[in-house]
Write a protein that holds these residues in place. Structure first.
Motif, PDB file in Angstrom:
ATOM      1  N   ALA A   1      -1.289  -2.031  -3.118  1.00 49.87           N
ATOM      2  CA  ALA A   1      -2.615  -1.527  -3.239  1.00 49.87           C
ATOM      3  C   ALA A   1      -3.485  -2.144  -4.266  1.00 49.87           C
ATOM      4  O   ALA A   1      -4.491  -1.950  -4.247  1.00 49.87           O
ATOM      5  CB  ALA A   1      -2.369  -0.138  -3.326  1.00 49.87           C
ATOM      6  N   THR A   2      -2.620  -2.709  -5.295  1.00 49.39           N
ATOM      7  CA  THR A   2      -3.579  -3.445  -6.426  1.00 49.39           C
ATOM      8  C   THR A   2      -3.700  -5.126  -6.004  1.00 49.39           C
ATOM      9  O   THR A   2      -4.313  -5.755  -6.892  1.00 49.39           O
ATOM     10  CB  THR A   2      -2.515  -3.346  -7.588  1.00 49.39           C
ATOM     11  OG1 THR A   2      -1.227  -4.013  -7.287  1.00 49.39           O
ATOM     12  CG2 THR A   2      -2.433  -2.236  -8.224  1.00 49.39           C
ATOM     13  N   GLY A   3      -3.551  -5.440  -4.636  1.00 50.99           N
ATOM     14  CA  GLY A   3      -3.518  -6.779  -4.536  1.00 50.99           C
ATOM     15  C   GLY A   3      -5.065  -7.227  -4.116  1.00 50.99           C
ATOM     16  O   GLY A   3      -5.927  -6.374  -4.196  1.00 50.99           O
TER      17      GLY A   3
ATOM     18  N   ASN B   1       5.752  -2.861  -9.661  1.00 52.66           N
ATOM     19  CA  ASN B   1       5.445  -1.440 -10.130  1.00 52.66           C
ATOM     20  C   ASN B   1       4.066  -0.870  -9.414  1.00 52.66           C
ATOM     21  O   ASN B   1       3.846   0.252  -9.816  1.00 52.66           O
ATOM     22  CB  ASN B   1       5.372  -1.369 -11.618  1.00 52.66           C
ATOM     23  CG  ASN B   1       6.623  -1.653 -12.126  1.00 52.66           C
ATOM     24  OD1 ASN B   1       7.865  -1.357 -11.829  1.00 52.66           O
ATOM     25  ND2 ASN B   1       6.593  -2.394 -13.397  1.00 52.66           N
ATOM     26  N   SER B   2       3.576  -1.756  -8.492  1.00 53.23           N
ATOM     27  CA  SER B   2       2.403  -1.319  -7.737  1.00 53.23           C
ATOM     28  C   SER B   2       2.564  -0.438  -6.665  1.00 53.23           C
ATOM     29  O   SER B   2       3.690  -1.003  -5.839  1.00 53.23           O
ATOM     30  CB  SER B   2       1.426  -2.193  -7.640  1.00 53.23           C
ATOM     31  OG  SER B   2       0.904  -2.902  -8.634  1.00 53.23           O
ATOM     32  N   PRO B   3       1.833   0.553  -6.381  1.00 58.11           N
ATOM     33  CA  PRO B   3       2.063   1.435  -4.974  1.00 58.11           C
ATOM     34  C   PRO B   3       1.667   0.464  -3.729  1.00 58.11           C
ATOM     35  O   PRO B   3       0.826  -0.294  -3.986  1.00 58.11           O
ATOM     36  CB  PRO B   3       1.216   2.632  -5.288  1.00 58.11           C
ATOM     37  CG  PRO B   3       0.138   2.180  -6.061  1.00 58.11           C
ATOM     38  CD  PRO B   3       0.507   0.801  -6.972  1.00 58.11           C
ATOM     39  N   PHE B   4       2.349   1.031  -2.757  1.00 56.72           N
ATOM     40  CA  PHE B   4       1.833   0.357  -1.492  1.00 56.72           C
ATOM     41  C   PHE B   4       0.729   0.986  -1.041  1.00 56.72           C
ATOM     42  O   PHE B   4       0.246   2.113  -1.487  1.00 56.72           O
ATOM     43  CB  PHE B   4       3.082   0.703  -0.057  1.00 56.72           C
ATOM     44  CG  PHE B   4       3.933  -0.194  -0.265  1.00 56.72           C
ATOM     45  CD1 PHE B   4       3.907  -1.640   0.005  1.00 56.72           C
ATOM     46  CD2 PHE B   4       5.310   0.265  -1.064  1.00 56.72           C
ATOM     47  CE1 PHE B   4       5.033  -2.469  -0.187  1.00 56.72           C
ATOM     48  CE2 PHE B   4       6.574  -0.668  -1.207  1.00 56.72           C
ATOM     49  CZ  PHE B   4       6.275  -1.883  -0.658  1.00 56.72           C
ATOM     50  N   PRO B   5      -0.380   0.325  -0.182  1.00 57.35           N
ATOM     51  CA  PRO B   5      -1.485   1.551   0.006  1.00 57.35           C
ATOM     52  C   PRO B   5      -1.173   2.797   0.859  1.00 57.35           C
ATOM     53  O   PRO B   5      -0.333   2.831   1.570  1.00 57.35           O
ATOM     54  CB  PRO B   5      -2.326   0.371   1.202  1.00 57.35           C
ATOM     55  CG  PRO B   5      -1.464  -0.828   1.181  1.00 57.35           C
ATOM     56  CD  PRO B   5      -0.004  -0.678   0.650  1.00 57.35           C
ATOM     57  N   ASP B   6      -2.083   3.692   0.487  1.00 58.40           N
ATOM     58  CA  ASP B   6      -1.947   5.098   1.163  1.00 58.40           C
ATOM     59  C   ASP B   6      -2.144   4.930   2.472  1.00 58.40           C
ATOM     60  O   ASP B   6      -3.218   4.182   3.142  1.00 58.40           O
ATOM     61  CB  ASP B   6      -2.834   5.897   0.387  1.00 58.40           C
ATOM     62  CG  ASP B   6      -2.331   7.547   0.658  1.00 58.40           C
ATOM     63  OD1 ASP B   6      -1.615   7.937  -0.054  1.00 58.40           O
ATOM     64  OD2 ASP B   6      -2.787   7.974   1.701  1.00 58.40           O
TER      65      ASP B   6
ATOM     66  N   PRO C   1      -6.396 -14.870  -9.637  1.00 53.27           N
ATOM     67  CA  PRO C   1      -5.347 -14.285 -10.837  1.00 53.27           C
ATOM     68  C   PRO C   1      -4.150 -13.891 -10.276  1.00 53.27           C
ATOM     69  O   PRO C   1      -3.930 -13.469  -9.384  1.00 53.27           O
ATOM     70  CB  PRO C   1      -6.354 -12.905 -11.305  1.00 53.27           C
ATOM     71  CG  PRO C   1      -7.447 -12.891 -10.448  1.00 53.27           C
ATOM     72  CD  PRO C   1      -7.414 -13.931  -9.444  1.00 53.27           C
ATOM     73  N   LEU C   2      -3.066 -14.140 -11.133  1.00 56.59           N
ATOM     74  CA  LEU C   2      -1.734 -14.037 -10.822  1.00 56.59           C
ATOM     75  C   LEU C   2      -1.264 -12.706 -10.524  1.00 56.59           C
ATOM     76  O   LEU C   2      -0.536 -12.394  -9.299  1.00 56.59           O
ATOM     77  CB  LEU C   2      -0.904 -14.288 -11.801  1.00 56.59           C
ATOM     78  CG  LEU C   2      -0.649 -16.101 -11.977  1.00 56.59           C
ATOM     79  CD1 LEU C   2       0.343 -16.286 -13.208  1.00 56.59           C
ATOM     80  CD2 LEU C   2       0.017 -16.685 -10.823  1.00 56.59           C
ATOM     81  N   ARG C   3      -1.807 -11.431 -11.133  1.00 59.24           N
ATOM     82  CA  ARG C   3      -1.576 -10.285 -10.810  1.00 59.24           C
ATOM     83  C   ARG C   3      -1.838  -9.749  -9.569  1.00 59.24           C
ATOM     84  O   ARG C   3      -1.088  -9.333  -8.620  1.00 59.24           O
ATOM     85  CB  ARG C   3      -1.950  -9.319 -11.941  1.00 59.24           C
ATOM     86  CG  ARG C   3      -1.422  -9.006 -13.267  1.00 59.24           C
ATOM     87  CD  ARG C   3      -1.818  -8.130 -14.125  1.00 59.24           C
ATOM     88  NE  ARG C   3      -1.085  -7.955 -15.345  1.00 59.24           N
ATOM     89  CZ  ARG C   3      -1.222  -6.681 -15.874  1.00 59.24           C
ATOM     90  NH1 ARG C   3      -2.021  -5.671 -15.411  1.00 59.24           N
ATOM     91  NH2 ARG C   3      -0.270  -6.340 -17.007  1.00 59.24           N
ATOM     92  N   GLU C   4      -3.169 -10.129  -9.308  1.00 60.02           N
ATOM     93  CA  GLU C   4      -3.807  -9.450  -7.717  1.00 60.02           C
ATOM     94  C   GLU C   4      -3.219 -10.794  -6.565  1.00 60.02           C
ATOM     95  O   GLU C   4      -2.907  -9.939  -5.652  1.00 60.02           O
ATOM     96  CB  GLU C   4      -5.215  -9.741  -7.840  1.00 60.02           C
ATOM     97  CG  GLU C   4      -5.881  -8.822  -8.608  1.00 60.02           C
ATOM     98  CD  GLU C   4      -6.231  -9.168 -10.022  1.00 60.02           C
ATOM     99  OE1 GLU C   4      -5.434  -9.983 -10.576  1.00 60.02           O
ATOM    100  OE2 GLU C   4      -7.061  -8.705 -10.747  1.00 60.02           O
TER     101      GLU C   4
END
Ligand SMILES: Cc1ncc(C[n+]2csc(CCOP(=O)(O)OP(=O)(O)O)c2C)c(N)n1
Ligand SMILES: [Mg+2]
Length: 328
Positions: free
Chosen positions: A94-96, A309-314, A82-85
């Motif tokens: 982090a949403t990858g 707009n997604s965060p980097f992993p913590d 899927p394109l978003r991930e």
């Protein structure tokens, strides 16, 4: 030998166009965001190689497996990641697909059957054999398609892997995407055979060379190899000849590439020619194709926005999903 599949029907022709366009438009967006400094990542463009992935993509089932390399965007998209991930993983978010820990060289999305992307040349081949063995042990008819370059066909793992796959009749299709260069070295300077498919004979499996820029020829050859693997008849080595439009990786000055050769290849852009062919042969109207492209462009807009707009992993996630828990 399994029967040759018939010519592709209209839906299949358009499905191949959709995959090719998705790859081309994603690639163009990656390169434009990179050159304008809006994103930073290592990027290996697959531009020019679209027809190959589309050729196997339309034959595979969702539960089939695909293994690919760092130059893998075309393969990821052909297998339906899927394109978003996908975009989020390329941008390390982090949403990858791998929660931002894999990045562009390690896109993995088992839910789509995109089992692994590797950066070590040739290393996907033994991994693909592992998936083939798993399918045999599970008694399923799942097929694994493993993609690699011409350079990889000079690596030991290629030779060991093909031999093992032939001996065990593994349901694996070995797809050598021969773009005529391995990093900065032309194939002729590093490879002792003119056609990589000739090497299949040494391992007792069929080897076939196809023009990987011809969508219908590629579709036919891939269909035959996949049907053969699914029927339990064993592996095939497919050499798909193509050309790498943009050098080894983004930023490559391409001084070692012949300018006229590259110009000719880009003028014979397989995606553009296929689009023209579909129109000229009445398979689709300009409106049909433009609509497909508009839908893809909107989906890419959405995916880029989602990823940006997604965060980097913590930092606290550093060791999560990295090591298996010890069994007591
Ligand atoms: C085992 C190993 N040796 C060397 C490298 C460095 N390297 C990265 S890409 C590459 C070229 C591979 O060319 P090819 O297999 O034709 O794939 P392409 O990049 O053309 O798609 C090399 C030598 C590596 N990653 N792994
Ligand atoms: Mg190559």
């Amino acid at each position: 030998m399994s029967e040759r599949p018939d010519a592709p029907d209209r839906d299949t022709l358009l499905a191949m166009f959709e995959i090719q366009s998705r790859i081309k438009l994603c690639d163009e967006r990656f390169r434009s965001l990179l050159t304008s400094g809006q994103i930073q990542l290592i990027y290996y463009s697959p531009r020019g190689q679209e027809c190959i992935s589309a050729g196997w993509g339309v034959h595979l089932r969702p539960d089939d497996y695909v293994v690919t390399i760092y130059r893998g965007l075309h393969d990821h998209l052909a297998k339906g990641v899927p394109l978003r991930e996908l975009w989020a993983e390329f941008l390390g978010r982090a949403t990858g697909t791998c929660k931002g820990k894999g990045g562009p060289m390690h896109i993995t999305h088992p839910a789509s059957g995109l089992m692994v992307t590797t950066g070590i040349v040739g290393s996907g081949i033994p991994i693909a054999n592992g998936f083939g063995i798993a399918s045999q042990l599970d008694g399923t008819d799942q097929v694994t398609v493993v993609n690699f370059g011409d350079g990889a066909s000079n690596i030991g793992a290629f030779h060991e892997g093909l031999n093992m796959a032939a001996v065990w009749k593994l349901p694996v299709v070995f797809v050598c995407q021969n773009n005529l260069y391995g990093e900065h070295t032309p194939m002729a300077m590093s490879t002792g055979v003119e056609f990589i498919s000739e090497r299949a004979a040494a391992y007792g499996m069929p080897g076939v060379t196809v023009n990987g820029n011809d969508p219908v020829a590629t579709w036919t050859v891939m269909g035959e190899a996949i049907a053969r693997a699914r029927a339990g008849e064993g592996p095939t080595l497919v050499e798909a000849r193509t050309y790498r439009f943009y050098g080894h990786l983004m930023g490559d000055a391409m001084e070692y590439m012949d300018k006229d050769e590259r110009k000719a290849a880009m003028e014979a852009d397989p995606v553009v020619l296929y689009r023209e062919w579909l129109l000229a042969n009445g398979h689709a109207s300009e409106g049909d194709l433009a609509e497909i492209e508009e839908v893809i462009t909107a989906a890419i807009d959405d995916a880029v926005e989602f990823a940006m707009n997604s965060p980097f992993p913590d930092a606290a996630e550093l060791y999560t999903d990295v090591y298996a828990e010890a069994q007591q």
